[in-house]
Design a protein around this motif. Sequence first.
Motif, PDB file in Angstrom:
ATOM      1  N   ARG A  19       0.812  -1.219   0.000  1.00 49.18           N
ATOM      2  CA  ARG A  19       0.000   0.000   0.000  1.00 49.18           C
ATOM      3  C   ARG A  19       0.848   1.273   0.000  1.00 49.18           C
ATOM      4  N   SER A  20       2.104   1.160   0.385  1.00 49.60           N
ATOM      5  CA  SER A  20       2.947   2.350   0.527  1.00 49.60           C
ATOM      6  C   SER A  20       3.389   2.941  -0.809  1.00 49.60           C
ATOM      7  N   SER A  21       3.173   2.217  -1.904  1.00 45.58           N
ATOM      8  CA  SER A  21       3.575   2.690  -3.238  1.00 45.58           C
ATOM      9  C   SER A  21       2.397   2.606  -4.199  1.00 45.58           C
ATOM     10  N   ALA A  22       2.346   3.562  -5.101  1.00 46.45           N
ATOM     11  CA  ALA A  22       1.330   3.510  -6.156  1.00 46.45           C
ATOM     12  C   ALA A  22       1.584   2.274  -7.018  1.00 46.45           C
ATOM     13  N   ARG A  23       0.513   1.670  -7.516  1.00 45.64           N
ATOM     14  CA  ARG A  23       0.646   0.497  -8.394  1.00 45.64           C
ATOM     15  C   ARG A  23      -0.625   0.356  -9.222  1.00 45.64           C
ATOM     16  N   SER A  24      -0.529  -0.441 -10.255  1.00 48.10           N
ATOM     17  CA  SER A  24      -1.699  -0.780 -11.057  1.00 48.10           C
ATOM     18  C   SER A  24      -2.133  -2.187 -10.701  1.00 48.10           C
ATOM     19  N   CYS A  25      -3.431  -2.350 -10.551  1.00 46.95           N
ATOM     20  CA  CYS A  25      -4.034  -3.663 -10.332  1.00 46.95           C
ATOM     21  C   CYS A  25      -4.785  -3.972 -11.621  1.00 46.95           C
ATOM     22  N   GLY A  26      -4.164  -4.801 -12.455  1.00 44.50           N
ATOM     23  CA  GLY A  26      -4.683  -4.967 -13.802  1.00 44.50           C
ATOM     24  C   GLY A  26      -4.495  -3.649 -14.527  1.00 44.50           C
TER      25      GLY A  26
END
Length: 136
Positions: A19-26
């Motif tokens: 959660r501490s970093s931005a990411r893409s889920c799909g």
Amino acid sequence: MVAPPPQAATLLALVNQARSSARSCGSTPYAAAAPLSLDGRLTQAAQLHSEDMQTHDYFSHTGSDGSTLVQRVEAQGYSYSWLGEDIAYGFTTPSSVMAAWLQSPGHCANIMNPHFTNLGTGVAGTYWTLDFGAPP
């Protein structure tokens, strides 16, 4: 009350690290989100669900008694405005199950959902449950 699984602190740390970093889920992007805190009631619901799946040899969000996530967390006295659940089977370590959840768009979306503030963890053998919540 069942004891929290020994992996509870590790799972909480791995979820909060994700959660501490931005990411893409799909194809859906998520900004970094605030860390979650471990909640005993959600942990009780998650642990009992993992144990139920192991005992009755099944893999489902529906309990062997037909219970839903809502029914399981309400039975533990958790009041909520948001709920979510990730389950997994066959993984032997917290890091391996977390890697799989982060590769799955729906599971990853629960992990990154900024509305969630609490987490409960359950592990029985190779059955894993994360119950996410936010109080009203």
